[in-house]
Design a protein around this motif. Structure first.
Motif, short mmCIF file in Angstrom:
data_model
loop_
_atom_site.label_atom_id
_atom_site.label_comp_id
_atom_site.label_asym_id
_atom_site.label_seq_id
_atom_site.Cartn_x
_atom_site.Cartn_y
_atom_site.Cartn_z
N LEU A 219 56.92 -27.41 29.93
CA LEU A 219 56.46 -26.31 30.78
C LEU A 219 55.97 -25.20 29.84
O LEU A 219 56.73 -24.31 29.46
CB LEU A 219 57.59 -25.81 31.69
CG LEU A 219 58.27 -26.88 32.57
CD1 LEU A 219 59.25 -26.23 33.53
CD2 LEU A 219 57.25 -27.71 33.33
N GLY A 220 54.73 -25.30 29.44
CA GLY A 220 54.20 -24.43 28.39
C GLY A 220 54.12 -22.97 28.80
O GLY A 220 54.53 -22.08 28.07
N VAL B 51 51.27 -27.38 32.08
CA VAL B 51 52.05 -28.48 31.51
C VAL B 51 51.41 -28.89 30.18
O VAL B 51 50.20 -29.09 30.11
CB VAL B 51 52.10 -29.66 32.50
CG1 VAL B 51 52.88 -30.82 31.91
CG2 VAL B 51 52.70 -29.21 33.83
N VAL B 52 52.24 -28.97 29.16
CA VAL B 52 51.72 -29.24 27.81
C VAL B 52 52.45 -30.43 27.19
O VAL B 52 53.51 -30.86 27.67
CB VAL B 52 51.90 -27.99 26.90
CG1 VAL B 52 51.13 -26.81 27.43
CG2 VAL B 52 53.38 -27.64 26.71
N ALA C 208 47.10 -29.20 26.48
CA ALA C 208 47.29 -29.49 27.91
C ALA C 208 47.71 -30.95 28.10
O ALA C 208 47.32 -31.82 27.33
CB ALA C 208 45.98 -29.23 28.64
N PHE C 209 48.50 -31.19 29.15
CA PHE C 209 49.02 -32.54 29.39
C PHE C 209 48.82 -32.87 30.88
O PHE C 209 49.76 -32.87 31.67
CB PHE C 209 50.50 -32.57 29.02
CG PHE C 209 51.05 -33.93 28.67
CD1 PHE C 209 50.27 -35.09 28.75
CD2 PHE C 209 52.38 -34.06 28.27
CE1 PHE C 209 50.80 -36.32 28.43
CE2 PHE C 209 52.92 -35.30 27.95
CZ PHE C 209 52.12 -36.43 28.03
N GLY C 210 47.55 -33.16 31.22
CA GLY C 210 47.20 -33.43 32.62
C GLY C 210 47.93 -34.64 33.19
O GLY C 210 48.29 -34.67 34.37
N ARG D 276 42.23 -26.46 33.51
CA ARG D 276 41.59 -27.43 32.60
C ARG D 276 42.44 -28.70 32.53
O ARG D 276 43.65 -28.62 32.42
CB ARG D 276 41.49 -26.86 31.18
CG ARG D 276 40.28 -25.98 30.94
CD ARG D 276 40.51 -24.62 31.43
NE ARG D 276 39.48 -23.68 31.00
CZ ARG D 276 39.42 -22.43 31.45
NH1 ARG D 276 40.26 -21.98 32.36
NH2 ARG D 276 38.48 -21.62 31.00
N HIS D 277 41.78 -29.85 32.56
CA HIS D 277 42.44 -31.16 32.48
C HIS D 277 43.48 -31.36 33.59
O HIS D 277 44.37 -32.19 33.46
CB HIS D 277 43.13 -31.34 31.10
CG HIS D 277 42.27 -30.91 29.96
ND1 HIS D 277 41.14 -31.61 29.57
CD2 HIS D 277 42.34 -29.82 29.13
CE1 HIS D 277 40.57 -30.98 28.55
NE2 HIS D 277 41.27 -29.90 28.28
#
Ligand SMILES: Cc1ncc(COP(=O)(O)O)c(C=O)c1O
Length: 462
Positions: free
Chosen positions: A373-374, A387-388, A402-404, A426-427
């Motif tokens: 949880l960035g 989300v990262v 980023a961690f889509g 983004r993503h």
């Protein structure tokens, strides 16, 4: 809505067992390939009340998408239902083009009463076609006509709708790239003050200052390459772009700059308006007076309605300059009036702020156990979690990428636990919370509990 990669959408669909449902199968066969939400939220709904929706199989979900922020008072709120029923019982004309009626007049008075006085006292209103996009189109025409200029400046990450004029203001390239030329020659994009991913690699007050200096330089350099613009359009909190609030100081700086240079400032409150961010309108956090405000979504109390309100110096267009058949929806105006009065009477902006703080507190607590949880951000009940991937290479500010994929897993696990959330940014890496503003403290806790359980399961799926 716009940012999710097709690959992730497919994964969500395949994982979801409701795919067996006949309605969903027919929808898939018969509806356009452009359909969007059903791919990630494959539900066939039959009933709704408050923050809950029920599907045809009898499952109940907490709706933290709420018609993409439309349902300020949730589904079928009694004041909305009563207003609609009264229009029907009184045999009022349901459709009046742009002719006036007592319902319409009351709606305008109710709206003007909640707009800041220093904006409302010199304001004019234009009823637009029923979508937010149409209000944006109207705004483009208004400012171009009034200033005799055609260039408009918009922001990276911005979202203003899907018609071709509004699309040309959109940061996300996804829906634009198949179309070729839009108004692109007349639109210049500017960096948004996205604190977590500061485009200047600075963040904080320094990021804000450099951002404003960049814009000022672009607009005042005689060799800056950009024709003097008619307007700058901006969301005070970017919604679809990933729930990114503009800093108050930045918005004030932008207002000061645009006023000094004679550029109209259009604030898009289509998603952030009507108490969503803890104020009636998000631009009020910065105490600015815009030139144009575009409004839709919550303004129709669940029914389609959009308007543009603007300072009278811009009212230079000619009769019929922006027309449209569906600008007189009386049920939407009656429902909208009911919503506006309720928001004001019950001090819902303060409630949204308090509930937003509560939800944010829960999410922050989770952050210590989940480095994925960035960034947790937003205003009021317009919240997002970026989300990262903690294992990835960090950027200039030390933030992981980023961690889509994980965001998509979280969304899917939430759905399995009866919680509807959407992705953005983004993503597709931002999990978004847009619950009805009438959500109670207990319901906020329930949302957080389901989210925590979904997060655990999603991380295990990696
Ligand atoms: C900020 C903003 N502007 C404009 C729009 C477009 O509104 P509509 O989808 O009603 O055309 C949206 C929709 O999500 C939005 O969030």
């Amino acid at each position: 809505m716009q940012a999710t990669a097709e690959q992730l959408i497919t994964e969500t669909e395949a994982l979801y067992s409701f795919e067996e449902n006949l309605l969903l199968q027919r929808q898939k066969q018969q509806e356009s390939n452009a359909r969007s939400y059903p791919r990630r939220i494959p539900l066939a709904l039959k009933r709704a009340r408050g923050i809950h929706v029920e599907d045809v199989e009898g499952r109940t979900f907490i709706d933290c998408l709420a018609g993409a922020g439309t349902l300020a008072l949730g589904h079928n709120h009694p004041v909305v239902v009563e207003a609609i029923q009264k229009v029907l019982a009184d045999e009022l004309p349901l459709h009046t083009l742009d002719l006036t009626t007592p319902v319409k007049d009351a709606f305008v008075q109710d709206l003007f009463a909640v707009l800041p006085t220093n904006f409302a006292q010199k304001a004019k209103i234009q009823f637009c076609g029923p979508t937010g996009t149409d209000a944006v189109e109207a705004a483009l025409k208004l400012v171009r006509t009034a200033t005799g200029r055609s260039t408009v400046l918009a922001f990276q990450g911005g979202y203003h709708g899907m018609s071709q004029g509004a699309l040309s203001l959109m940061g996300n390239l996804g829906p634009k790239k198949a179309l070729g030329a839009l108004l692109n020659n007349n639109v210049q994009f500017l960096p948004f003050p996205y604190d977590y991913r500061c485009p200047f690699g600075l963040g904080g007050a320094a990021g804000v200052e450099v951002n404003l200096r960049y814009i000022e330089n672009l607009l005042t350099d005689p060799e800056g390459g950009v024709l003097p613009p008619a307007a700058i359009i901006v969301e005070a909190v970017q919604g679809e772009g990933g729930v990114i609030p503009a800093q108050d100081a930045w918005l004030r700086g932008l207002r000061e700059l645009t006023a000094r240079l004679g550029i109209a400032l259009i604030i898009d409150e289509i998603q952030s308006g009507f108490a969503r961010t803890g104020k009636m309108f998000a631009f009020e956090h910065a105490s600015i007076v815009p030139d144009v405000v575009v409004l839709s979504k919550a303004i129709g109390g669940s029914l389609p309605l959009s308007v543009m309100v603007y300072q009278d110096w811009l009212d230079q267009w000619q009769p019929g300059a922006h027309a449209g058949t569906f600008r007189g929806n009386q049920m939407a105006m009656a429902a909208g009036s009911a919503v506006i009065r309720y928001l004001d009477r019950e001090n819902i902006p303060a409630h949204a702020e308090a509930m937003g703080q509560r939800l944010r507190g829960h999410l922050k607590n989770l952050q210590s156990d989940y480095p994925q949880l960035g960034d947790i951000r937003g205003r009021g009940l317009m919240l997002g979690v970026e989300v990262v991937d903690p294992a990835g290479n960090t950027d200039h500010l030390g933030h992981p990428p980023a961690f889509g994929k994980l965001a998509s897993f979280i969304q899917n696990e939430c759905l399995k636990r009866g919680l509807i959330l959407e992705l953005g940014g983004r993503h597709g890496c931002v999990v978004r919370f847009l619950p009805p503003l009438i959500i109670t403290a207990q319901q906020v806790d329930e949302v957080a509990e389901r989210f925590a359980s979904a997060l655990k399961a999603a991380v295990q799926r990696l």
